[in-house]
Design an enzyme around this catalytic site. Structure first.
Site, PDB file in Angstrom:
ATOM      1  N   GLY A 170       0.950  -1.271  -0.049  1.00 42.31           N
ATOM      2  CA  GLY A 170       0.054   0.003  -0.126  1.00 42.31           C
ATOM      3  C   GLY A 170       0.921   1.303   0.048  1.00 42.31           C
ATOM      4  CE  LYS A 171       3.523   6.609  -3.220  1.00 43.09           C
ATOM      5  NZ  LYS A 171       4.169   7.030  -4.682  1.00 43.09           N
ATOM      6  N   GLY A 172      -0.067   5.626   0.799  1.00 45.37           N
ATOM      7  CA  GLY A 172      -0.783   6.657   1.206  1.00 45.37           C
ATOM      8  C   GLY A 172      -0.023   8.053   1.054  1.00 45.37           C
ATOM      9  CG  PHE A 181       1.164  11.587   5.354  1.00 46.24           C
ATOM     10  CD1 PHE A 181       1.879  12.791   5.147  1.00 46.24           C
ATOM     11  CD2 PHE A 181      -0.027  11.436   5.839  1.00 46.24           C
ATOM     12  CE1 PHE A 181       0.791  14.191   5.283  1.00 46.24           C
ATOM     13  CE2 PHE A 181      -0.877  12.503   5.981  1.00 46.24           C
ATOM     14  CZ  PHE A 181      -0.539  13.889   5.704  1.00 46.24           C
ATOM     15  N   GLY A 182       3.323   7.917   3.297  1.00 44.92           N
ATOM     16  CA  GLY A 182       4.155   6.812   3.512  1.00 44.92           C
ATOM     17  C   GLY A 182       3.730   5.569   2.803  1.00 44.92           C
ATOM     18  CE  LYS A 183       6.830   3.992  -2.038  1.00 45.02           C
ATOM     19  NZ  LYS A 183       7.939   3.314  -2.786  1.00 45.02           N
ATOM     20  CB  VAL A 184       1.180   0.059   4.111  1.00 43.68           C
ATOM     21  CG1 VAL A 184       0.977  -1.149   5.107  1.00 43.68           C
ATOM     22  CG2 VAL A 184       0.854   1.233   4.652  1.00 43.68           C
ATOM     23  CE  LYS A 235       0.594   5.959   7.756  1.00 39.32           C
ATOM     24  NZ  LYS A 235      -0.616   6.365   8.283  1.00 39.32           N
ATOM     25  CG  ASP A 291      -9.844  10.604   5.734  1.00 36.95           C
ATOM     26  OD1 ASP A 291     -10.959  10.938   4.870  1.00 36.95           O
ATOM     27  OD2 ASP A 291      -8.736  10.204   5.224  1.00 36.95           O
TER      28      ASP A 291
END
Length: 439
Positions: free
Chosen positions: A29-31, A33-36, A51, A145
């Site tokens: 995953g990717k958001g 602010f960062g990656k998972v 994360k 959110d």
């Protein structure tokens, strides 16, 4: 795919937790602010979700306070239907949070694949989200959110809340005023800027459930201004055409209308009396709420264990486009003088180990604004030859158009796109199902 960080025999697991304690597995995953990525603890062989947030990027995005606050909030909450924090630590480059691993994917992934799901499947997810929110609100936290991207399924199909990046604790008698959240799921009282509290999470839950049931959101527009106007004024209506998940009962529609009630004093879920009305509603007849909270009700939808429930593009990006892939780095023995921002991270993003660390002081948890957004320019295109079996969807056609992120005043928080290619320094953002990232 995995990478062995270092030999187990060289690690002292009695010391403070660090990245060398984990084997790094696939990126999932990717958001914003960062990656998972999936990791495995070398001592207990337990799998987790890691994360990680690059410090320099966090500083550039003015998101330090949000990340530190998220880490503090996660230390304060423990609930079976929340992605709980297990460890937190940092090195010279990154901040790390190790969370419960959810292998079932997020609800966005499943609604994108299926279009909509049956009412019976969604009823249990709705109940699980409801008890999670009630727990959060009892701790005086508001999530801000709630959306399909932020609800993760475990391997059995139970729904868990995640991503507390803009969550805050509300002091008794106080209201929040920041415009925060994803516009499509944002409650009217946020847009009216007259102050709000826990009511906003119940509205967002209604929008989320509507989308899962009908494969579309109740408010759709071509511009942010028009979308905001519809959220403030347009009555909720339901599609005339049958949906892929099957017919939707009147009882279910009553719950959706009650959650998306503009009068917060009548909104289902908000306040103890309206919460009781929600859990005693006829749509939830037969639901044992204690069993829901303990995850003792068997979900009707079980994620496919034979196939990945994550977009394969996250791992492709890590392999093909990442300039500095994650690796174990020992902390500098003779560090250079730190900037003010780096020193703040060093001091406040403290280590956490769920097996030994006491709770932090909740007085540190305050309302903070979401970080401002920057506007990436769409300046390049990349063609990557990828075997078709690892491509989740086409990136062509009217519903899959590359669009730049927009910035307006006040800044709104963008929903996580399903397809993102980071193209430093000018990321190109691709969205699916006709969703332009909403600032």
């Amino acid at each position: 795919m995995g990478a062995v960080c270092c030999r187990d025999s060289s690690i002292d697991f009695t010391e403070e937790v660090r990245l060398a304690h984990f084997d790094l597995l696939r990126c999932v995953g990717k958001g914003a602010f960062g990656k998972v990525r999936i990791v495995q603890h070398k001592a207990n062989k337990q799998n987790y979700a890691l994360k990680y947030i690059n410090k320099e990027k966090c500083i550039r995005m003015k998101a330090i306070d949000n990340i530190i606050q998220e880490r503090r909030i996660l230390e304060e909450i423990k609930f079976p239907l929340i992605c709980n924090l297990r460890y937190a630590f940092q090195d010279d480059e990154n901040m790390f949070m190790v969370l419960d691993l959810m292998l079932g994917g997020d609800l966005r992934f499943h609604v994108d694949r299926k279009g909509s799901l049956s009412e019976e499947v969604i009823r249990l997810w709705a109940a699980e989200i409801i008890v999670s929110l009630h727990y959060l609100h009892s701790k005086r936290f508001v999530h801000r959110d709630i959306k399909p991207d932020n609800v993760l399924l475990d391997s059995q199909g139970h729904a868990h809340l995640t991503d507390f990046n803009i969550a805050v604790r509300i002091k008794p008698g106080k209201k929040l005023t920041s415009v925060a959240g994803s516009l499509a799921y944002m409650a009217p009282e946020i847009l009216q800027r007259m102050g709000y509290t826990f009511s906003v999470d119940w509205w967002s839950t209604g929008v989320l459930l509507y989308e899962m049931l009908f494969g579309q959101r109740p408010f759709r527009a071509k511009s942010n201004d028009e979308l905001a106007r519809l959220i403030l004024q347009k009555p909720i209506t339901f599609p005339d055409k049958p949906v892929m998940g099957g017919p939707v009962s009147d009882a279910c529609k009553e719950v959706l209308l009650g959650l998306c009630e503009r009068n917060i004093h009548k909104r289902l879920g908000f306040g103890e009396s309206n919460y009781r009305k929600l859990i005693n509603h006829r749509w939830f007849e037969g639901i044992n709420w204690d069993q829901v909270a303990r995850k003792e009700i068997k979900p009707l939808f079980v994620p496919d264990a034979k196939h990945s429930n994550f977009d394969a593009t996250h791992e492709l990006e890590e392999l093909l486009m990442e300039d500095t892939p994650l690796r174990v780095n020992n902390r500098s023995k003779n560090p250079k003088p730190l900037s003010t921002e780096m020193q703040k991270i060093e001091n406040e993003f403290t280590n956490y180990d769920h097996t030994r660390t006491a709770l932090s002081n909740d007085n540190q948890l305050t309302d903070i604004d979401p970080p401002p957004l920057t506007t990436p320019s769409l300046v390049a295109a990349i063609c990557i030859i990828v075997p078709p079996q690892v491509m989740p969807r086409k990136v062509t056609g009217a519903n899959y158009l590359p669009v730049p992120l927009l910035v307006v005043d006040p800044p709104w928080y963008p929903p996580t796109p399903r397809w993102t290619l980071s193209l430093p320094p000018s990321p190109a953002v691709f969205t699916t199902r006709g969703e332009t990232p909403v600032p």
